[in-house]
Design a protein around this motif. Sequence first.
Motif, PDB file in Angstrom:
ATOM      1  N   SER A 201      12.151  47.293  -3.941  1.00 19.67           N
ATOM      2  CA  SER A 201      12.061  46.706  -2.608  1.00 19.67           C
ATOM      3  C   SER A 201      11.018  45.593  -2.587  1.00 19.67           C
ATOM      4  CB  SER A 201      11.786  47.767  -1.546  1.00 19.67           C
ATOM      5  OG  SER A 201      10.422  48.032  -1.448  1.00 19.67           O
ATOM      6  N   SER A 202       9.910  45.754  -3.332  1.00 24.46           N
ATOM      7  CA  SER A 202       8.912  44.672  -3.312  1.00 24.46           C
ATOM      8  C   SER A 202       9.412  43.461  -4.090  1.00 24.46           C
ATOM      9  CB  SER A 202       7.571  45.160  -3.855  1.00 24.46           C
ATOM     10  OG  SER A 202       7.732  45.596  -5.169  1.00 24.46           O
ATOM     11  N   VAL A 203      10.220  43.701  -5.133  1.00 26.54           N
ATOM     12  CA  VAL A 203      10.797  42.592  -5.895  1.00 26.54           C
ATOM     13  C   VAL A 203      11.711  41.757  -4.986  1.00 26.54           C
ATOM     14  CG1 VAL A 203      12.497  42.114  -7.724  1.00 26.54           C
ATOM     15  CG2 VAL A 203      10.598  43.635  -8.177  1.00 26.54           C
ATOM     16  N   LEU A 204      12.351  42.393  -4.005  1.00 22.71           N
ATOM     17  CA  LEU A 204      13.237  41.674  -3.083  1.00 22.71           C
ATOM     18  C   LEU A 204      12.477  41.128  -1.871  1.00 22.71           C
ATOM     19  CD1 LEU A 204      16.227  44.170  -3.132  1.00 22.71           C
ATOM     20  CD2 LEU A 204      16.289  41.861  -4.045  1.00 22.71           C
TER      21      LEU A 204
ATOM     22  N   SER B 127      16.606  41.365   3.951  1.00 24.87           N
ATOM     23  CA  SER B 127      17.180  42.592   4.521  1.00 24.87           C
ATOM     24  C   SER B 127      17.522  43.603   3.427  1.00 24.87           C
ATOM     25  CB  SER B 127      18.376  42.305   5.441  1.00 24.87           C
ATOM     26  OG  SER B 127      19.162  41.282   4.936  1.00 24.87           O
ATOM     27  N   SER B 128      17.954  43.120   2.238  1.00 24.56           N
ATOM     28  CA  SER B 128      18.193  44.080   1.135  1.00 24.56           C
ATOM     29  C   SER B 128      16.889  44.780   0.779  1.00 24.56           C
ATOM     30  CB  SER B 128      18.715  43.375  -0.120  1.00 24.56           C
ATOM     31  OG  SER B 128      19.801  42.581   0.185  1.00 24.56           O
ATOM     32  N   GLY B 129      15.820  43.999   0.708  1.00 25.54           N
ATOM     33  CA  GLY B 129      14.507  44.570   0.380  1.00 25.54           C
ATOM     34  C   GLY B 129      14.081  45.585   1.426  1.00 25.54           C
ATOM     35  N   PHE B 130      14.365  45.273   2.690  1.00 26.43           N
ATOM     36  CA  PHE B 130      13.986  46.163   3.778  1.00 26.43           C
ATOM     37  C   PHE B 130      14.772  47.481   3.690  1.00 26.43           C
ATOM     38  CE2 PHE B 130      14.018  47.422   8.326  1.00 26.43           C
ATOM     39  CZ  PHE B 130      12.657  47.636   8.421  1.00 26.43           C
ATOM     40  N   ILE B 131      16.065  47.357   3.357  1.00 27.47           N
ATOM     41  CA  ILE B 131      16.893  48.573   3.214  1.00 27.47           C
ATOM     42  C   ILE B 131      16.357  49.422   2.046  1.00 27.47           C
ATOM     43  CG2 ILE B 131      19.199  49.438   2.602  1.00 27.47           C
ATOM     44  CD1 ILE B 131      20.288  46.945   4.164  1.00 27.47           C
ATOM     45  N   ALA B 132      16.023  48.749   0.931  1.00 31.88           N
ATOM     46  CA  ALA B 132      15.458  49.479  -0.218  1.00 31.88           C
ATOM     47  C   ALA B 132      14.160  50.175   0.184  1.00 31.88           C
ATOM     48  CB  ALA B 132      15.218  48.525  -1.378  1.00 31.88           C
ATOM     49  N   PHE B 133      13.347  49.497   1.014  1.00 25.80           N
ATOM     50  CA  PHE B 133      12.088  50.065   1.471  1.00 25.80           C
ATOM     51  C   PHE B 133      12.338  51.330   2.304  1.00 25.80           C
ATOM     52  CE2 PHE B 133       8.624  50.161   4.651  1.00 25.80           C
ATOM     53  CZ  PHE B 133       7.564  50.344   3.782  1.00 25.80           C
ATOM     54  N   LEU B 134      13.346  51.235   3.200  1.00 27.42           N
ATOM     55  CA  LEU B 134      13.672  52.416   4.021  1.00 27.42           C
ATOM     56  C   LEU B 134      14.182  53.564   3.155  1.00 27.42           C
ATOM     57  CD1 LEU B 134      15.395  50.826   7.153  1.00 27.42           C
ATOM     58  CD2 LEU B 134      13.069  51.695   6.939  1.00 27.42           C
ATOM     59  N   LEU B 135      15.002  53.189   2.139  1.00 29.56           N
ATOM     60  CA  LEU B 135      15.485  54.224   1.224  1.00 29.56           C
ATOM     61  C   LEU B 135      14.324  54.875   0.484  1.00 29.56           C
ATOM     62  CD1 LEU B 135      18.709  52.753  -0.415  1.00 29.56           C
ATOM     63  CD2 LEU B 135      18.507  54.811   0.977  1.00 29.56           C
TER      64      LEU B 135
ATOM     65  N   ILE C 108      10.665  37.007   1.859  1.00 29.60           N
ATOM     66  CA  ILE C 108       9.751  36.580   2.930  1.00 29.60           C
ATOM     67  C   ILE C 108       9.203  35.178   2.632  1.00 29.60           C
ATOM     68  CG2 ILE C 108       7.496  37.088   3.989  1.00 29.60           C
ATOM     69  CD1 ILE C 108       8.269  40.088   3.711  1.00 29.60           C
ATOM     70  N   LEU C 109       8.909  34.916   1.358  1.00 29.29           N
ATOM     71  CA  LEU C 109       8.373  33.590   0.999  1.00 29.29           C
ATOM     72  C   LEU C 109       9.389  32.484   1.288  1.00 29.29           C
ATOM     73  CD1 LEU C 109       6.440  34.307  -2.335  1.00 29.29           C
ATOM     74  CD2 LEU C 109       5.493  33.794  -0.084  1.00 29.29           C
ATOM     75  N   ILE C 110      10.652  32.723   0.886  1.00 26.64           N
ATOM     76  CA  ILE C 110      11.681  31.703   1.149  1.00 26.64           C
ATOM     77  C   ILE C 110      11.860  31.539   2.658  1.00 26.64           C
ATOM     78  CG2 ILE C 110      14.113  31.013   0.766  1.00 26.64           C
ATOM     79  CD1 ILE C 110      14.062  32.791  -1.768  1.00 26.64           C
ATOM     80  N   GLY C 111      11.856  32.675   3.379  1.00 25.75           N
ATOM     81  CA  GLY C 111      11.999  32.643   4.835  1.00 25.75           C
ATOM     82  C   GLY C 111      10.881  31.829   5.478  1.00 25.75           C
TER      83      GLY C 111
ATOM     84  N   GLY D 161      18.108  29.516   4.052  1.00 25.48           N
ATOM     85  CA  GLY D 161      17.938  30.403   5.199  1.00 25.48           C
ATOM     86  C   GLY D 161      18.767  31.669   5.043  1.00 25.48           C
ATOM     87  N   ILE D 162      20.036  31.474   4.648  1.00 31.78           N
ATOM     88  CA  ILE D 162      20.920  32.648   4.465  1.00 31.78           C
ATOM     89  C   ILE D 162      20.405  33.507   3.307  1.00 31.78           C
ATOM     90  CG2 ILE D 162      23.252  33.369   3.757  1.00 31.78           C
ATOM     91  CD1 ILE D 162      24.246  30.859   5.350  1.00 31.78           C
ATOM     92  N   ALA D 163      19.970  32.825   2.227  1.00 24.90           N
ATOM     93  CA  ALA D 163      19.435  33.577   1.073  1.00 24.90           C
ATOM     94  C   ALA D 163      18.226  34.401   1.509  1.00 24.90           C
ATOM     95  CB  ALA D 163      19.040  32.599  -0.043  1.00 24.90           C
ATOM     96  N   ALA D 164      17.332  33.807   2.306  1.00 26.88           N
ATOM     97  CA  ALA D 164      16.120  34.512   2.744  1.00 26.88           C
ATOM     98  C   ALA D 164      16.485  35.750   3.571  1.00 26.88           C
ATOM     99  CB  ALA D 164      15.241  33.577   3.567  1.00 26.88           C
ATOM    100  N   ILE D 165      17.452  35.571   4.480  1.00 25.85           N
ATOM    101  CA  ILE D 165      17.851  36.712   5.326  1.00 25.85           C
ATOM    102  C   ILE D 165      18.469  37.820   4.475  1.00 25.85           C
ATOM    103  CG2 ILE D 165      19.455  37.443   7.172  1.00 25.85           C
ATOM    104  CD1 ILE D 165      19.012  34.608   8.381  1.00 25.85           C
TER     105      ILE D 165
END
Length: 304
Positions: A231-234, A268-276, A239-242, A260-264
Amino acid sequence: MLDEVTVIIPTKNEREGISRVIEEVKGVGIKPNRIIVVDGNSKDGTPELAKELGAKVIQQKGDGKADAVKQGLEEADTKYALVMDGDGTYPAKHIPELLEKARKEECGLVLGVRREGRENIGILNRFGNWILNRIFNFYFGVGLNDILTGMYLIDREKLKGSLFEMKGFSIEAELVSYFTGVGEKVCEVPIEYRSRLGEKKLKVWHGILIGRDIIRLAWRYSPVSFIFFLSSVLLIPGILIGAYVAYYYFLYDINYYVKGIAAITITSSGFIAFLLGILSLYLKRMEIRLKKMIESLSREMRES
Ligand SMILES: Nc1nc2c(ncn2[C@@H]2O[C@H](COP(=O)(O)OP(=O)(O)OP(=O)(O)O)[C@@H](O)[C@H]2O)c(=O)[nH]1
Ligand SMILES: [Mg+2]
């Protein structure tokens, strides 16, 4: 107190060291029938020598140190088992200290941490040990000092459920992973390390195999750290690109659509991994709590 311990000595061609080890173990008060030498086809008379000194000698099945230690642990019938090398590097005088620690603090595993005499380890091994301990601590979120020590005490009652999948010199990494992973206490006692008698068996490539096995073990016993790592790798690049896209949008009114699309997507993948990660952490804690509950229930049932 020492009647609760069986000493397991895996050997492969340790004629030069084995007498010293057995004599010292007997010297601290362990009865010879509680000393098990698990021999891996020595050609130099090690098993004969061990038998002469009164130890119980068994021929190992399978190969490598891991299979020998596993067999010794099955053969033992005491609550505790102490594993030590047959090369004279580990002084038996520490056995009572390790045992006392286990009894006092209810440790599943007590590691003899090599403090005094570190110069006898050899510079390459010392460096390898340092790296492997760091990798282990990173993935398991602990701060252990000598996971690959050749002297350790195991509470056999707390070992049930260990899978013994690793081979050769990865047995120590597997035992520490198991106890850490199931939430049993891993304790440490400082010990002395002496220079080796006889020929060394551990080679550089064994260190590489141990490193690979630590990663495999971390995935099995500590998947949470893997998921947080992913999750931190994502999250970090997302966040930096965003931030980059937002900066140009708000200050200069420039639109970077693809970025912009890449950042989102990445964020969000990273955020989902974090929640997992949080979910698996919760499940792991629950597993440990349930295991402890089952253990105390079965203890109560045995006692009543
Ligand atoms: N039964 C059995 N014992 C083994 C085998 N390989 C190594 N051993 C024993 O395991 C113990 C640890 O091996 P060592 O060569 O001392 O390895 P180490 O302690 O990691 O490294 P050094 O002592 O620095 O060489 C020794 O008592 C060896 O004789 C094996 O295949 N079978
Ligand atoms: Mg050794």
